[in-house]
Write an enzyme that holds these catalytic residues in place. Sequence first.
Site, PDB file in Angstrom:
ATOM      1  N   HIS A  64       0.831  -1.210   0.000  1.00 35.99           N
ATOM      2  CA  HIS A  64       0.000   0.000   0.000  1.00 35.99           C
ATOM      3  C   HIS A  64       0.866   1.260   0.000  1.00 35.99           C
ATOM      4  O   HIS A  64       0.677   2.167  -0.832  1.00 35.99           O
ATOM      5  CB  HIS A  64      -0.914  -0.022   1.231  1.00 35.99           C
ATOM      6  CG  HIS A  64      -1.708   1.227   1.433  1.00 35.99           C
ATOM      7  ND1 HIS A  64      -3.013   1.355   1.022  1.00 35.99           N
ATOM      8  CD2 HIS A  64      -1.386   2.420   2.005  1.00 35.99           C
ATOM      9  CE1 HIS A  64      -3.454   2.565   1.329  1.00 35.99           C
ATOM     10  NE2 HIS A  64      -2.489   3.233   1.934  1.00 35.99           N
ATOM     11  N   GLU A  65       1.824   1.317   0.913  1.00 37.15           N
ATOM     12  CA  GLU A  65       2.649   2.517   1.029  1.00 37.15           C
ATOM     13  C   GLU A  65       3.560   2.697  -0.186  1.00 37.15           C
ATOM     14  O   GLU A  65       3.802   3.823  -0.634  1.00 37.15           O
ATOM     15  CB  GLU A  65       3.482   2.453   2.312  1.00 37.15           C
ATOM     16  CG  GLU A  65       2.667   2.456   3.596  1.00 37.15           C
ATOM     17  CD  GLU A  65       1.825   3.720   3.760  1.00 37.15           C
ATOM     18  OE1 GLU A  65       2.208   4.774   3.193  1.00 37.15           O
ATOM     19  OE2 GLU A  65       0.786   3.658   4.446  1.00 37.15           O
ATOM     20  N   HIS A  89       1.825   4.325  -2.993  1.00 40.57           N
ATOM     21  CA  HIS A  89       1.803   5.781  -2.809  1.00 40.57           C
ATOM     22  C   HIS A  89       3.076   6.416  -3.363  1.00 40.57           C
ATOM     23  O   HIS A  89       3.030   7.389  -4.119  1.00 40.57           O
ATOM     24  CB  HIS A  89       1.686   6.124  -1.319  1.00 40.57           C
ATOM     25  CG  HIS A  89       0.302   6.072  -0.769  1.00 40.57           C
ATOM     26  ND1 HIS A  89      -0.782   6.613  -1.424  1.00 40.57           N
ATOM     27  CD2 HIS A  89      -0.179   5.562   0.403  1.00 40.57           C
ATOM     28  CE1 HIS A  89      -1.868   6.432  -0.695  1.00 40.57           C
ATOM     29  NE2 HIS A  89      -1.533   5.791   0.414  1.00 40.57           N
ATOM     30  N   HIS A 135      -6.392   8.325  -1.501  1.00 45.50           N
ATOM     31  CA  HIS A 135      -7.025   7.017  -1.279  1.00 45.50           C
ATOM     32  C   HIS A 135      -8.367   6.953  -1.989  1.00 45.50           C
ATOM     33  O   HIS A 135      -9.019   7.977  -2.205  1.00 45.50           O
ATOM     34  CB  HIS A 135      -7.241   6.759   0.219  1.00 45.50           C
ATOM     35  CG  HIS A 135      -5.986   6.688   1.019  1.00 45.50           C
ATOM     36  ND1 HIS A 135      -5.537   7.745   1.790  1.00 45.50           N
ATOM     37  CD2 HIS A 135      -5.074   5.697   1.162  1.00 45.50           C
ATOM     38  CE1 HIS A 135      -4.396   7.397   2.376  1.00 45.50           C
ATOM     39  NE2 HIS A 135      -4.094   6.165   2.014  1.00 45.50           N
TER      40      HIS A 135
END
Length: 720
Positions: free
Chosen positions: A243-244, A247, A322
Amino acid sequence: MTVSFSMFQIYRLVWLSFMTSMCLSACIHDSVLQETPVVSSNIISSRVPRLFPRSTSSDYFQPLRVTPWYLLGENAFISQGQIRQLKIALQEVTQMLSSTLSVHRSEGSLLLNRDISRFCRSVWRAPNDNKCAYMQTSYQGEKCLDVTIPDFHLQGVKVWSDLEKEPRTVIEDGAGVPDTDFLLYVQVAQTQKCAAQPSVIAYASYCQQDPTGRPLAGVIVFCTDHLREEEYNQRHIIQVALHELLHTLGFSSSLYASWLDCSLAEYGEACSSRTRVTNTDENGQFRIYTPTVMQKMGEHLGVEGVGAPLENKGFPNLASSHWESRFFQGSIMTALLSPPHLTHLDPITLAAFTDMGWYKVNATIKSQLMWGKGAGRYFGLPTTCQDSSTGFFCTGSKLGCHHLHLDKGNCSTDSYLEGCHIYSPLIHGGECWRHQNSGDPDEIFHAQSRCFYSNLTKGASPNQEFRGRCYLHQCLGENHFQVKVHESEWTDCPAGAWIQVAGYEGFIQCPSGCLCLGFQTPHVATLTPTYVTGQITTVKENNVYPTEGIVQFRVQVEVSQRHKWTSEIKSFLLDEVLGVIAQKAGVQRCFLQSHMKEDLDLSFAIVGKWSTDCPPTPEADTAAFSLLTLNQDGAPYIIYNSSYFSTVSIRFIDSDPPALYVSHMLYSYVIGGGCCAVCGAAIIFALFWYKLRRQFLRVGSSYPPETSNHERPQIPADLV
């Protein structure tokens, strides 16, 4: 010696344990962005340099190489074993990204830029326009968030005089980082951000961009408390790291303005900046309106002209980094992540990476988003989510099923749902696939069990409330399955229908569009107790519960770059190989297990099976068969490029596909004599195989797959 805790410490430990048990992780990427200076390489606002020559195609895109650079914080008190676990987790994530995203690589080692506003005291206007005249004496290097970037990762510093054409070198160029497209600094520390929000497992940001705007470097900080042995969860760390990292690679609100339109690039035109990536809809909700995102949203919802909504909690007038939780339950890019086995890299997120212009997305990657499938234009709005007839939202506080039907769920809401209620997975005991759990007498907890709405009773009033219960299921075809209740026969369960089960009062609802998807008819074994000869072996067990398929196979690995083969390097290679095979077969990495001895060469015995630490996915029914057909379309080789081992070749030692061991029910008419014959044949075959293996294989020590747990679910005595 006594140890005392303050009330704050006790509250914090309880809260941390609660959030960890729920497997929910909050993301603070948008707030971290505000504290991260970004160094760019003279990005051109309207037109950017051509990403590949006029005559080339997507062949110039090559797999993304992410290089982790590990740094420990001063207050990170974790063991070497925990550090190694973290490295294994990040290795799996980087391999996943490498097989998913490709970039146009630059030649040579990666050198990061220095911020001229930091190292230069003044610049010339003419003729050496914007070139440094005097170096700042207090300059102490560059940072990526709180991480100090090593000088050998950075370009040098040069200063110019007023008229001279040649500069004077003050700091030489560093050596750079070879074989790297994105440099990820990995820090472990219990920072103030970690302490302020115990639900934060990690946070990340990018800090450098190339001339096209693509991020070149970033940092991810893992909060120490979540890496301690009592809290550590490998699958959750992998999920949060992915997830990170997404980003830092581009899914970030501060990068929307840098996304490129490369739709004409294949004709030799330069990519251009997108006019506007985000806009608000008629309800004031920010959405991403880019071509591929809108196409995938249309395919998902069954309508056209719909953008992908962004989270509006905390960002009423700004675009978030998000997806909106009401629309994207189960997506890897929501602000509040669900448990890892219920969270996936979805097609809308992959569409966003396509529309960034920097990446080519592997079209063969399996991605899914079940939430809201075919639900129409008005799905997920606060004004429509009170309608529970869609099967996605609920009302009240009932016990039901999570929308993927792997877990039981409780109808509840959170701060991201704006009053809408969904069936969130239970904190404890709700996983139907975990055989250690227990429930009502009619329930069966097993790897092949799923959650069904039911009010079944035995000899009691049938007027009980419908709620989520765990029963066995087996796939017969696409969206076509049977269900088995405790002490019942298999019963056909037509999708969308309500059925009755012999011996019980009440009904079971058969879910539609969420079980047995992507089903492939097993051509290597049947669902009846027949013996199969050759590579594929059918093992019969005297048990009423069928077990999931177990795959066992053997590979020989060769690398083009020589190494001193220590056990640590071998283990590193094995983890990488398992990740590549899993990606190639389209199964979870945790599905594959292996072991190795120090005196062995690069030959590995590999077993694929579901376990408590590796729960099944909605495609679990076809995972074993994906491995079986891995090399049927060509030579039994997988060749890939490794940043550490150069070119790696994985060869299946047997020319046929891997062997599958499938367990089936043993019917009552199978007598002891037949069992003895089978056992005798198995012993003879085992002796023959042992001699053959000793003669032809340099590596022995192959081990058979462990028999899956067939025991009946444990039922409390007071419920029997």
